[in-house]
Design a protein around this motif. Structure first.
Motif, PDB file in Angstrom:
ATOM      1  N   GLN A 158      28.871 -36.412  15.117  1.00 57.33           N
ATOM      2  CA  GLN A 158      28.006 -36.061  15.064  1.00 57.33           C
ATOM      3  C   GLN A 158      26.646 -36.167  14.046  1.00 57.33           C
ATOM      4  OE1 GLN A 158      29.802 -32.291  14.903  1.00 57.33           O
ATOM      5  NE2 GLN A 158      28.557 -31.750  16.684  1.00 57.33           N
ATOM      6  N   CYS A 159      27.509 -36.633  13.033  1.00 55.80           N
ATOM      7  CA  CYS A 159      26.931 -36.840  11.447  1.00 55.80           C
ATOM      8  C   CYS A 159      26.727 -37.975  11.273  1.00 55.80           C
ATOM      9  CB  CYS A 159      27.355 -36.301  10.813  1.00 55.80           C
ATOM     10  SG  CYS A 159      28.637 -34.571  10.829  1.00 55.80           S
ATOM     11  N   PHE A 160      26.736 -38.630  11.589  1.00 52.57           N
ATOM     12  CA  PHE A 160      27.168 -39.884  11.587  1.00 52.57           C
ATOM     13  C   PHE A 160      26.143 -41.359  12.350  1.00 52.57           C
ATOM     14  CE2 PHE A 160      28.533 -45.304  11.451  1.00 52.57           C
ATOM     15  CZ  PHE A 160      28.336 -45.518   9.416  1.00 52.57           C
ATOM     16  N   ASP A 161      25.293 -42.278  12.058  1.00 55.41           N
ATOM     17  CA  ASP A 161      24.453 -42.696  13.063  1.00 55.41           C
ATOM     18  C   ASP A 161      24.757 -44.168  13.584  1.00 55.41           C
ATOM     19  OD1 ASP A 161      22.511 -40.530  13.179  1.00 55.41           O
ATOM     20  OD2 ASP A 161      20.898 -42.198  11.535  1.00 55.41           O
ATOM     21  N   GLY A 162      26.091 -44.323  12.983  1.00 53.24           N
ATOM     22  CA  GLY A 162      25.859 -46.323  12.991  1.00 53.24           C
ATOM     23  C   GLY A 162      27.517 -45.483  13.786  1.00 53.24           C
ATOM     24  N   GLN A 163      28.362 -47.594  14.193  1.00 52.95           N
ATOM     25  CA  GLN A 163      29.693 -47.117  14.896  1.00 52.95           C
ATOM     26  C   GLN A 163      30.371 -46.538  13.609  1.00 52.95           C
ATOM     27  OE1 GLN A 163      29.193 -51.433  15.710  1.00 52.95           O
ATOM     28  NE2 GLN A 163      28.186 -51.221  18.223  1.00 52.95           N
ATOM     29  N   VAL A 164      31.712 -46.191  14.870  1.00 57.02           N
ATOM     30  CA  VAL A 164      33.111 -45.782  14.656  1.00 57.02           C
ATOM     31  C   VAL A 164      34.054 -46.217  14.753  1.00 57.02           C
ATOM     32  CG1 VAL A 164      34.165 -44.013  13.143  1.00 57.02           C
ATOM     33  CG2 VAL A 164      31.573 -43.773  12.989  1.00 57.02           C
ATOM     34  N   ILE A 165      35.044 -46.728  13.441  1.00 59.67           N
ATOM     35  CA  ILE A 165      36.086 -47.642  14.166  1.00 59.67           C
ATOM     36  C   ILE A 165      37.261 -47.096  13.493  1.00 59.67           C
ATOM     37  CG2 ILE A 165      37.306 -49.657  13.974  1.00 59.67           C
ATOM     38  CD1 ILE A 165      34.231 -50.943  12.749  1.00 59.67           C
ATOM     39  N   MET A 166      38.061 -45.870  14.529  1.00 56.87           N
ATOM     40  CA  MET A 166      39.082 -45.003  13.792  1.00 56.87           C
ATOM     41  C   MET A 166      40.127 -46.016  14.039  1.00 56.87           C
ATOM     42  SD  MET A 166      37.051 -42.579  14.109  1.00 56.87           S
ATOM     43  CE  MET A 166      38.681 -41.209  13.481  1.00 56.87           C
ATOM     44  N   ARG A 167      40.747 -45.607  12.671  1.00 55.21           N
ATOM     45  CA  ARG A 167      42.422 -46.639  12.484  1.00 55.21           C
ATOM     46  C   ARG A 167      43.352 -45.335  12.293  1.00 55.21           C
ATOM     47  NH1 ARG A 167      43.843 -50.711  14.641  1.00 55.21           N
ATOM     48  NH2 ARG A 167      44.914 -51.422  13.033  1.00 55.21           N
ATOM     49  N   SER A 168      44.107 -45.239  12.649  1.00 55.96           N
ATOM     50  CA  SER A 168      45.199 -44.361  11.720  1.00 55.96           C
ATOM     51  C   SER A 168      46.396 -44.597  11.576  1.00 55.96           C
ATOM     52  CB  SER A 168      46.297 -43.647  12.802  1.00 55.96           C
ATOM     53  OG  SER A 168      46.880 -45.143  13.585  1.00 55.96           O
ATOM     54  N   VAL A 169      46.951 -44.006   9.894  1.00 54.01           N
ATOM     55  CA  VAL A 169      47.382 -44.654   8.988  1.00 54.01           C
ATOM     56  C   VAL A 169      49.263 -44.593   9.672  1.00 54.01           C
ATOM     57  CG1 VAL A 169      48.489 -43.379   6.530  1.00 54.01           C
ATOM     58  CG2 VAL A 169      46.741 -42.258   7.832  1.00 54.01           C
ATOM     59  N   PRO A 170      49.133 -46.220   9.084  1.00 56.07           N
ATOM     60  CA  PRO A 170      49.877 -46.247   9.493  1.00 56.07           C
ATOM     61  C   PRO A 170      51.602 -46.291   8.907  1.00 56.07           C
ATOM     62  CG  PRO A 170      49.494 -47.775   8.163  1.00 56.07           C
ATOM     63  CD  PRO A 170      48.627 -46.345   8.314  1.00 56.07           C
ATOM     64  N   ARG A 171      52.491 -44.916   9.338  1.00 51.32           N
ATOM     65  CA  ARG A 171      53.350 -44.365   9.108  1.00 51.32           C
ATOM     66  C   ARG A 171      54.055 -43.649   9.964  1.00 51.32           C
ATOM     67  NH1 ARG A 171      51.380 -38.070   6.966  1.00 51.32           N
ATOM     68  NH2 ARG A 171      53.527 -37.580   7.427  1.00 51.32           N
ATOM     69  N   ASP A 172      55.272 -42.772  10.077  1.00 51.91           N
ATOM     70  CA  ASP A 172      55.641 -42.420  10.990  1.00 51.91           C
ATOM     71  C   ASP A 172      55.682 -40.723  11.391  1.00 51.91           C
ATOM     72  OD1 ASP A 172      58.519 -41.540  11.939  1.00 51.91           O
ATOM     73  OD2 ASP A 172      59.492 -40.561  10.545  1.00 51.91           O
TER      74      ASP A 172
END
Length: 201
Positions: A158-172
């Motif tokens: 909604q708020c950002f016009d570019g491409q978004v690469i989502m990454r999850s925090v590596p944790r348990d």
């Protein structure tokens, strides 16, 4: 059949019907919650213009963002710092962590810590958009909890016009069912709110 018995039978039928409907809704919500918030929805890593570390808790996310930058995925790291003024429940430990990561820049990696306004994912996405407009960014890597990725992706969409690469925090991410139930409810609520309010940039 006597009228009293018929009324009692209709009452029990209604109660049973309501219970079945509630059970079906709970099962559907649990299944949907598992698909949206518990399963992994991160993207494959690729180079971007910046890395954005969302606020939440100090679970290694800041260092993960810095590590990705050192590995060459971006040369700028935006780190959300919604914790100030470190009043309870935040502690001096929070301040030490943020002081350390906010001063972790090198000649090759720029680190920018910012206080989002509002102090939400929306505020973080809006700040990212402003930085992108100033610097000509077209893509960012966004780091957050696994269960926050779907909602964060929607808000950044909604708020950002570019491409978004989502990454999850590596944790348990293992936790009791009660905590997952809370997260499902919280993330569903946050997603509904994002749909309603949109992005006021």
């Amino acid at each position: 059949m006597p009228k009293k018995a018929m009324r009692r039978r209709r009452l029990w039928s209604t109660v049973l019907g309501v219970m079945v409907c509630v059970l079906v809704m709970v099962v559907v919500a649990a299944g949907l919650g598992y698909q949206l918030f518990q399963r992994e929805h991160q993207d494959d890593l690729r180079k971007a213009d910046a890395i954005v570390v969302l606020g939440g808790e100090h679970d290694g996310r800041e260092d993960y963002g810095l590590r990705l930058a050192r590995e060459g995925y971006a040369d700028t790291v935006l780190i959300s710092d919604p914790y100030r003024p470190y009043a309870p429940p935040y502690t001096s430990s929070d301040k030490r962590i943020m002081d350390r990561v906010c001063n972790a820049g090198t000649p090759a990696v720029e680190v920018i810590c910012f206080a989002p306004n509002p102090s939400t994912t929306q505020g973080e996405a809006m700040f990212t958009q402003r930085m992108a407009e100033e610097r000509g960014w077209k893509s960012v890597i966004v780091i957050s909890w696994r269960y926050h990725l779907v909602r964060a992706r929607y808000i950044f969409g909604q708020c950002f016009d570019g491409q978004v690469i989502m990454r999850s925090v590596p944790r348990d991410y293992s936790r009791p069912i009660s905590q997952w139930a809370y997260q499902y409810a919280y993330q569903f609520g946050g997603l509904a709110k994002a749909v309603v309010i949109g992005c006021d940039t």
